[in-house]
Structures are given as C-alpha cells and as structure tokens.
Design an enzyme around this catalytic site. Structure first.
Site, PDB file in Angstrom:
ATOM      1  CB  SER A 106      -0.884  -0.043   1.255  1.00  0.00           C
ATOM      2  OG  SER A 106      -1.645   1.130   1.376  1.00  0.00           O
ATOM      3  CE  LYS A 158      -4.696   0.004   0.119  1.00  0.00           C
ATOM      4  NZ  LYS A 158      -5.415  -0.816   1.125  1.00  0.00           N
ATOM      5  CE  LYS A 209      -4.011   3.643   2.060  1.00  0.00           C
ATOM      6  NZ  LYS A 209      -5.292   3.110   2.593  1.00  0.00           N
ATOM      7  CG  ASP A 265      -7.784   2.344   0.256  1.00  0.00           C
ATOM      8  OD1 ASP A 265      -8.950   2.784   0.311  1.00  0.00           O
ATOM      9  OD2 ASP A 265      -7.208   1.796   1.218  1.00  0.00           O
ATOM     10  CD  GLU A 276      -8.844  -0.814   0.178  1.00  0.00           C
ATOM     11  OE1 GLU A 276      -7.879  -1.026  -0.583  1.00  0.00           O
ATOM     12  OE2 GLU A 276      -8.761  -0.934   1.415  1.00  0.00           O
ATOM     13  CG  ASP A 324     -10.694  -0.954   4.348  1.00  0.00           C
ATOM     14  OD1 ASP A 324     -11.046  -1.412   5.439  1.00  0.00           O
ATOM     15  OD2 ASP A 324      -9.576  -0.405   4.195  1.00  0.00           O
ATOM     16  CE  LYS A 356      -7.623  -2.514   6.017  1.00  0.00           C
ATOM     17  NZ  LYS A 356      -7.708  -1.051   6.198  1.00  0.00           N
ATOM     18  N   GLY A 388      -4.500  -4.648   5.572  1.00  0.00           N
ATOM     19  CA  GLY A 388      -3.593  -4.476   6.707  1.00  0.00           C
ATOM     20  C   GLY A 388      -3.855  -3.152   7.386  1.00  0.00           C
TER      21      GLY A 388
HETATM   22  O1  OSB Z   1      -7.340   1.654   4.127  1.00  0.00           O
HETATM   23  O2  OSB Z   1      -6.241  -0.117   3.865  1.00  0.00           O
HETATM   24  C1  OSB Z   1      -6.397   0.961   4.433  1.00  0.00           C
HETATM   25  C2  OSB Z   1      -3.482   1.572   6.800  1.00  0.00           C
HETATM   26  C3  OSB Z   1      -4.122   2.170   7.851  1.00  0.00           C
HETATM   27  C4  OSB Z   1      -5.461   2.429   7.759  1.00  0.00           C
HETATM   28  C5  OSB Z   1      -6.162   2.070   6.612  1.00  0.00           C
HETATM   29  C6  OSB Z   1      -5.532   1.424   5.576  1.00  0.00           C
HETATM   30  C7  OSB Z   1      -4.152   1.213   5.653  1.00  0.00           C
HETATM   31  C8  OSB Z   1      -3.370   0.638   4.567  1.00  0.00           C
HETATM   32  C9  OSB Z   1      -2.071  -0.028   4.949  1.00  0.00           C
HETATM   33  O3  OSB Z   1      -3.651   0.750   3.400  1.00  0.00           O
HETATM   34  C10 OSB Z   1      -2.049  -1.456   4.597  1.00  0.00           C
HETATM   35  C11 OSB Z   1      -0.916  -2.196   5.279  1.00  0.00           C
HETATM   36  O4  OSB Z   1      -0.954  -2.396   6.507  1.00  0.00           O
HETATM   37  O5  OSB Z   1      -0.017  -2.626   4.569  1.00  0.00           O
HETATM   38 MG    MG Z   2      -8.474   0.628   2.711  1.00  0.00          MG
END
Ligand code: OSB
Ligand code: MG
Length: 381
Positions: A148, A174, A176, A201, A226, A251, A275, A303
């Site tokens: 991510s 992925k 953001k 995401d 996402e 999510d 998750k 995650g």
């Molecule tokens: O939206 O997936 C998410 C981390 C913290 C809060 C929300 C998200 C995330 C990540 C990190 O995208 C994913 C990871 O732990 O590798």
């Molecule tokens: Mg997410």
C-alpha cells in the site's frame, strides 16, 4: 481446550515508521499500537499450565479511519469487555470460539473485541501446540505480497517509490488517492510501469457527486477501487458501482459478516477487503471469507500497519482459498526499521505462512521496553 484468564495486560507502543504514511484522512509518522497480553491458565487438558497469548488491536490514535480509537478501546475493554469475560469464565470457562458470544451484548467495538479474541486464540493455540494456519486448514506455505503506497508530494516521487517496491518484488501496488490527487498520479504509474497489478484506495474521501472524476479511473484498467464513499454509504456505493467499470471493493464499510452479506446483496461491492481487526476478529474474518467464497465474490486481506504479530496472522489467514487477490501483506521493513517481533520477511514477492504454535511471534521483551509507552494490568477479580 478451556482457559482461565488470570489477567490482561494492555500495552501501548510507539513504533517509528520508515517513512510517513499519508492517506486521504491524514499522515502518520509513527504507529501507535495497543497490544493485549492475556495471562491464562489451562483448565482441562494439561490443567494448571500457564500460557500467555498476545493480541494486536488495529484501532488508531484518532477516530478518522473508523469510530474506534485507542483510548476508547482501552475504556471499553476495561469497563465492559473484560468484566464480561471474567464473569462468564466463572460459569463455563473461556474459549476463543465462544468469547464473541460473551461480548455480543456490547454493541459495536469490533476492533476491541477482535484484539481480545486474538489474545485468547493465541493462548489457546499455543497451549495446544497448533499453528494458526493449521487451525484454519491452510495448506499453502506462502502468500503473495502486495504493498500500500501512501499519497506522495509529487508524481516523480510517487514513481520513484513505486519503482522501488516493484524492484523489491512486490506483486501488486495499491495507491492511496484523494479528490484531486487521483487521475494524474494513477495514470502516471500505469503509463510508467505498464501492465502491473494496480489498484487504488480512497479511504472514503469521495461522494456520489464525484462520480464523473471516479469514472476517469476506468481508463487505467485497475483491479479495483477501494472504499470510494463513506462507511455508511452502502446504497450509494451500489449506485456508483453501476456507473463504473472498475470493480468496487469495500474496506471501512465491512465491520461484520452481516455487513459483508448486505454489501454483496445490494451490489455495493463485488470484492471485499477482509481486515480481521476491523471485522471483530479472525473468526469473523473466516466467516466473511466463507460467505464470499460461497457467493463467488473475491476477497483479499487488508492491513493496518500491524506489527509482526498481526502481520504473521494475516499471512496465515490469506492462505485460505478464497483469498484470490493479493493482500496488503508486506514485509515488516515496509513500515518498520525495527519490528516488535522478529521481522516478517518478504522473499521473492511472498510472505511465508508461519507454522509455529499460535498466531504470531510474541513481542521481544527488549523491543517492548524500547517502544512501550505505558501498560495497565487488569486482574481477574
Ligand atoms: O485503508 O487499507 C487501508 C493503513 C491504515 C489504515 C487504513 C488502511 C491502511 C493501509 C495499509 O492501506 C495497509 C498495510 O498495513 O499494509
Ligand atoms: Mg483501505
């Protein structure tokens, strides 16, 4: 196997991140984690043996990703969840498989409940000498590793960061995104790196009024988008899904198996990010896996910047056959120079499924000492 919970220790740790992590809801420079240490005694087989289990809570410091947050989780654990566990174990002992029912009268708080169940499940599996993967019936020995990528200050920086992860071997990227920082960076990554597995995401940053901007992402042949809209917007996600070619994955919205079933039935999502810490625990996560598999919906394991403890458990879960998309299961070094546990390593684009007893390696005492910022012991009355 039945346990008696003698005490629960709530540990708060602060781990520095190797680089700041920016999402549509904020930037983190460090990971603050609440870890639970369950001190238990085995009641039946091997009675009298003391076994410690650890759980990791995915709640963050501020309630920006979800309504739960670390101080609130501590409050609900101490004032409501642990007292129920202590009261019920006097009647019929305690198991990881039944603690969810004991906690069910307390409305909500899935992250707090997940951490409690995780600590008990870890203790139970360690007492039985069983790995989490074997408990789940996972047969694969490794899972593919996705990464991510936080929002970057500029497109050249983003391309450098993504290029570095691809060089390391990550199997899926992925990105953001947030309104205004979506089409251009995503298009630049697609253009520069060609046909890589790519998804985005939004962390709930858009509204249905942004549908036109989101439709422009269809040009990039993404695996999925996402959580474009808010947690509660299931119906609006269903409307948006009909306007996009890119599949919608949820999510934040999926806080239980029931919510996952509703999302699929409504057409709000065709893919679910599971998750465990968000849906109330690893056992509910498996139920969501099972229902999605039966409905033909793909799932992947998300995650929350877990330490090695949760990261190893996520990798085992992601070995179940319905996890057909690559998860956010990166090596510890994606986030941490030094993890609390021995590091989870990514080799050849994969993370190994752990086969030692329990869910994950326990935090090393020296690391707990180094990164711990406080702990609280709650003893059984
Ligand atoms: O939206 O997936 C998410 C981390 C913290 C809060 C929300 C998200 C995330 C990540 C990190 O995208 C994913 C990871 O732990 O590798
Ligand atoms: Mg997410």
């Amino acid at each position: 196997m039945t346990l008696h919970l003698d005490a629960m220790v709530l540990h708060v740790v602060r781990l520095p991140l190797v680089s700041p992590f920016t999402t549509s809801f904020g930037t983190e420079d460090e990971k603050v984690a609440l870890l639970l240490e369950a001190r238990t005694t085995v009641l039946d087989e091997g009675a009298g043996r003391e076994v410690t289990g650890w759980g990791e809570c995915v709640a963050m410091v501020d309630p920006l990703y979800s309504s739960e947050y670390i101080a609130g989780v501590r409050g609900v654990l101490v004032d409501h969840l642990l007292p129920r566990v202590f009261a019920s174990q006097r009647e019929r002992g305690l198991t990881a498989e039944t603690v969810g029912e004991v906690l069910a009268p307390v409305i909500g708080h899935p992250m707090a409940k997940a951490a409690l169940e995780m600590a008990l499940l870890d203790a139970q599996l360690r007492a039985a000498g069983t790995s989490f993967a074997d408990y789940l019936g996972v047969t694969v020995d490794r899972v593919p590793s996705g990464v991510s990528v936080g929002i970057q200050d500029s497109v050249p920086e983003l391309l450098a960061v993504v290029g570095d992860y691809l060089d390391q071997g990550y199997r899926r990227i992925k990105l953001k995104i947030r309104p205004g920082l979506d089409v251009e960076p995503t298009g630049a990554v697609r253009e520069r790196f060609g046909d890589i597995p790519l998804q985005v995401d939004a962390n709930a940053a858009y509204t249905l009024a942004d549908a036109a901007a989101l439709r422009r992402l269809d040009a990039f042949d993404l695996l999925l988008i996402e959580q474009p809209l808010a947690e509660d917007d299931l119906r609006q996600h269903a409307v948006l899904a009909r306007q996009l070619a890119t599949p919608i994955c949820l999510d934040e919205s999926v806080v239980s198996a029931a919510r996952a079933a509703d999302a699929l039935a409504l057409g709000a999502a065709s893919i679910i990010n599971i998750k465990p810490g968000r849906v109330g625990g690893y056992l509910e996560a498996r139920r969501i896996h099972d229902l999605c598999r039966a409905s033909g919906a793909a799932v992947w394991c998300g995650g929350m910047l877990e330490t090695g403890l949760g990261r190893a458990a996520n990798a085992a879960l992601a070995g179940l056959p319905g996890f057909t998309l690559t998860g956010d299961i990166s090596g510890s070094d994606r986030f941490y120079a030094v993890d609390l546990t021995p590091p989870v390593v990514m080799v050849d684009g994969h993370v190994a499924v752990r086969r030692e007893p329990g869910l994950g390696d326990h935090p090393e005492p020296a690391r707990l000492e180094e990164f711990g910022v406080g702990s609280q012991v709650v003893e059984a009355p």
